[in-house]
Motif scaffolding. Structure first.
Motif, PDB file in Angstrom:
ATOM      1  N   ASN A  47       0.807  -1.221   0.000  1.00 13.39           N
ATOM      2  CA  ASN A  47       0.000   0.000   0.000  1.00 13.39           C
ATOM      3  C   ASN A  47       0.842   1.273   0.000  1.00 13.39           C
ATOM      4  O   ASN A  47       0.361   2.335   0.409  1.00 13.39           O
ATOM      5  CB  ASN A  47      -0.955   0.009   1.206  1.00 13.39           C
ATOM      6  N   LYS A  48       2.075   1.151  -0.429  1.00  6.48           N
ATOM      7  CA  LYS A  48       2.920   2.333  -0.544  1.00  6.48           C
ATOM      8  C   LYS A  48       3.381   2.481  -1.990  1.00  6.48           C
ATOM      9  O   LYS A  48       3.761   1.506  -2.632  1.00  6.48           O
ATOM     10  CB  LYS A  48       4.155   2.224   0.354  1.00  6.48           C
ATOM     11  N   ASN A  49       3.351   3.708  -2.485  1.00  6.70           N
ATOM     12  CA  ASN A  49       3.923   4.008  -3.785  1.00  6.70           C
ATOM     13  C   ASN A  49       5.317   4.597  -3.564  1.00  6.70           C
ATOM     14  O   ASN A  49       5.455   5.627  -2.898  1.00  6.70           O
ATOM     15  CB  ASN A  49       3.060   5.005  -4.555  1.00  6.70           C
ATOM     16  N   ILE A  50       6.325   3.926  -4.094  1.00  9.95           N
ATOM     17  CA  ILE A  50       7.705   4.373  -3.897  1.00  9.95           C
ATOM     18  C   ILE A  50       8.199   4.992  -5.203  1.00  9.95           C
ATOM     19  O   ILE A  50       8.372   4.292  -6.207  1.00  9.95           O
ATOM     20  CB  ILE A  50       8.606   3.202  -3.488  1.00  9.95           C
ATOM     21  N   ASN A  51       8.411   6.284  -5.182  1.00  7.88           N
ATOM     22  CA  ASN A  51       8.913   6.987  -6.361  1.00  7.88           C
ATOM     23  C   ASN A  51      10.406   6.701  -6.498  1.00  7.88           C
ATOM     24  O   ASN A  51      11.211   7.070  -5.637  1.00  7.88           O
ATOM     25  CB  ASN A  51       8.664   8.497  -6.230  1.00  7.88           C
ATOM     26  N   LEU A  52      10.785   6.038  -7.585  1.00  6.11           N
ATOM     27  CA  LEU A  52      12.165   5.584  -7.727  1.00  6.11           C
ATOM     28  C   LEU A  52      13.150   6.731  -7.911  1.00  6.11           C
ATOM     29  O   LEU A  52      14.333   6.578  -7.626  1.00  6.11           O
ATOM     30  CB  LEU A  52      12.252   4.600  -8.899  1.00  6.11           C
ATOM     31  N   ALA A  53      12.675   7.869  -8.367  1.00  5.56           N
ATOM     32  CA  ALA A  53      13.568   9.022  -8.548  1.00  5.56           C
ATOM     33  C   ALA A  53      14.041   9.596  -7.222  1.00  5.56           C
ATOM     34  O   ALA A  53      14.999  10.368  -7.182  1.00  5.56           O
ATOM     35  CB  ALA A  53      12.868  10.100  -9.370  1.00  5.56           C
ATOM     36  N   LYS A  54      13.373   9.218  -6.118  1.00  3.29           N
ATOM     37  CA  LYS A  54      13.824   9.683  -4.802  1.00  3.29           C
ATOM     38  C   LYS A  54      15.099   8.982  -4.370  1.00  3.29           C
ATOM     39  O   LYS A  54      15.850   9.489  -3.527  1.00  3.29           O
ATOM     40  CB  LYS A  54      12.735   9.425  -3.757  1.00  3.29           C
ATOM     41  N   TYR A  55      15.378   7.798  -4.953  1.00  2.00           N
ATOM     42  CA  TYR A  55      16.486   6.985  -4.477  1.00  2.00           C
ATOM     43  C   TYR A  55      17.575   6.746  -5.520  1.00  2.00           C
ATOM     44  O   TYR A  55      18.668   6.310  -5.190  1.00  2.00           O
ATOM     45  CB  TYR A  55      15.948   5.632  -3.990  1.00  2.00           C
ATOM     46  N   TYR A  56      17.255   7.025  -6.781  1.00  2.00           N
ATOM     47  CA  TYR A  56      18.244   6.864  -7.857  1.00  2.00           C
ATOM     48  C   TYR A  56      18.283   8.140  -8.683  1.00  2.00           C
ATOM     49  O   TYR A  56      17.247   8.781  -8.887  1.00  2.00           O
ATOM     50  CB  TYR A  56      17.876   5.682  -8.758  1.00  2.00           C
ATOM     51  N   ASN A  57      19.465   8.486  -9.163  1.00  2.00           N
ATOM     52  CA  ASN A  57      19.579   9.702  -9.972  1.00  2.00           C
ATOM     53  C   ASN A  57      20.111   9.444 -11.376  1.00  2.00           C
ATOM     54  O   ASN A  57      20.324  10.376 -12.142  1.00  2.00           O
ATOM     55  CB  ASN A  57      20.468  10.736  -9.266  1.00  2.00           C
ATOM     56  N   SER A  58      20.324   8.169 -11.716  1.00  2.00           N
ATOM     57  CA  SER A  58      20.889   7.851 -13.027  1.00  2.00           C
ATOM     58  C   SER A  58      20.223   6.598 -13.589  1.00  2.00           C
ATOM     59  O   SER A  58      19.707   5.765 -12.834  1.00  2.00           O
ATOM     60  CB  SER A  58      22.407   7.614 -12.929  1.00  2.00           C
ATOM     61  N   SER A  59      20.257   6.484 -14.906  1.00  3.90           N
ATOM     62  CA  SER A  59      19.683   5.311 -15.556  1.00  3.90           C
ATOM     63  C   SER A  59      20.543   4.904 -16.743  1.00  3.90           C
ATOM     64  O   SER A  59      21.295   5.712 -17.288  1.00  3.90           O
ATOM     65  CB  SER A  59      18.250   5.602 -16.021  1.00  3.90           C
ATOM     66  N   GLU A  60      20.390   3.644 -17.124  1.00  6.95           N
ATOM     67  CA  GLU A  60      21.172   3.113 -18.238  1.00  6.95           C
ATOM     68  C   GLU A  60      20.385   1.971 -18.876  1.00  6.95           C
ATOM     69  O   GLU A  60      19.963   1.038 -18.189  1.00  6.95           O
ATOM     70  CB  GLU A  60      22.519   2.604 -17.716  1.00  6.95           C
ATOM     71  N   CYS A  61      20.176   2.041 -20.182  1.00  2.00           N
ATOM     72  CA  CYS A  61      19.426   1.009 -20.900  1.00  2.00           C
ATOM     73  C   CYS A  61      20.382   0.047 -21.598  1.00  2.00           C
ATOM     74  O   CYS A  61      21.465   0.445 -22.039  1.00  2.00           O
ATOM     75  CB  CYS A  61      18.510   1.639 -21.946  1.00  2.00           C
TER      76      CYS A  61
END
Length: 283
Positions: A47-61
């Motif tokens: 029952n919690k929505n966790i915004n991933l941008a709060k914990y990570y600042n970079s991405s790679e595909c």
């Protein structure tokens, strides 16, 4: 429609299907990436929505294979924070989760790009499942005392210790000593173990493109060229253009825990990769 029967029969239907799947998976992973960068990508746990941008600042595909794309989320400054991998997989493809502590989300894509409005919130269901992101519950505690693994390790990062500046250099020195006294084993995806001392008889700390690594080599007539062991933190990309064994450094001293015959064992997987060395297992 193709009215020429002969031309139609010559079509490579498997290739056409793979092109179709590739387009859908690529669009899906690009959509996830775009929403993450807009800080509108979340996962739903307990029952919690966790915004991933709060914990990570970079991405790679990356493209794992013809039926799997991957989005890696990580923090470029918090070296102890484990990355999160989000896989988009063709709906009928059986893609096994890595047997490691890697945190991952697997999404079976069934022919359409994600339906969404202002944000994407990923729920665990038949077509979307979480690996190592779950409720951590003990049979000896009340339900109210359980915690969420993902948010627990993310929210406690302010108390994380930092690696010393010479951490990698110390590891290389220990590996050099270990190889000289005993050996180092590696294990590939098929769980084949290989004793590196059967292939190389010398090692030295070398520098390749300004990165220090342990170089394993021969001073005799053995046919194998040099192979390097490269320590990397979880948020770092290894050098892939050389024969290299990646030693992932997620928490202090944890890299020592995996052993075989009381010797260090480096396992191929998301927390450690092999590049350009597979001929070692096949020769």
């Amino acid at each position: 429609m193709v009215t020429d029967t002969e031309s139609f029969n010559k079509l490579n239907h498997e290739s056409l299907y793979l092109q179709h799947v590739d387009k859908i998976l690529k669009e899906s992973i690009e959509t996830l990436t775009r929403y993450f960068k807009k800080q509108k990508l979340s996962i739903h746990i307990e029952n919690k929505n966790i915004n991933l941008a709060k914990y990570y600042n970079s991405s790679e595909c990356s493209k794992e294979n013809e039926l799997v794309y991957c989005l890696k989320l990580y923090h470029s400054q918090q070296t102890l924070r484990p990355p999160l991998f989000i896989y988009c997989i063709e709906e009928n493809y059986n893609y096994e989760p890595p047997k490691t502590s890697t945190k991952a989300i697997y999404i079976k894509v069934n022919g359409t790009v994600f339906s969404h409005e202002n944000e994407i919130n990923l729920y665990q269901c038949e077509t979307c499942f979480f690996h190592n992101i779950h409720l951590k519950t003990s049979t000896k505690v009340n339900v109210g005392q359980r915690d969420i693994v993902l948010s627990t390790y993310l929210e406690s990062n302010n108390e994380e210790p930092h690696f010393p500046n010479n951490y990698k250099e110390n590891i290389l020195s220990l590996l050099e000593k270990e190889f000289t006294l005993k050996t180092i084993f590696i294990e590939n995806y098929d769980h084949k173990r290989l004793n590196l001392k059967t292939l190389f008889n010398r090692c030295i700390i070398s520098e390749v493109n300004e990165v220090k690594m342990l170089e394993l080599y021969n001073d005799n007539d053995q046919p194998y060229s040099s192979v390097y062991i490269q320590p990397c933190f979880n948020n770092e990309n290894p050098q892939k253009q050389i024969p290299t064994i990646v030693l992932r450094l997620d928490t202090k001293e944890k890299w020592k825990e995996t052993t075989y015959q009381d010797c260090p064992l480096i396992v191929q997987g998301k927390n450690g990769e092999f590049y350009k060395i597979m001929n070692l297992f096949t020769d």
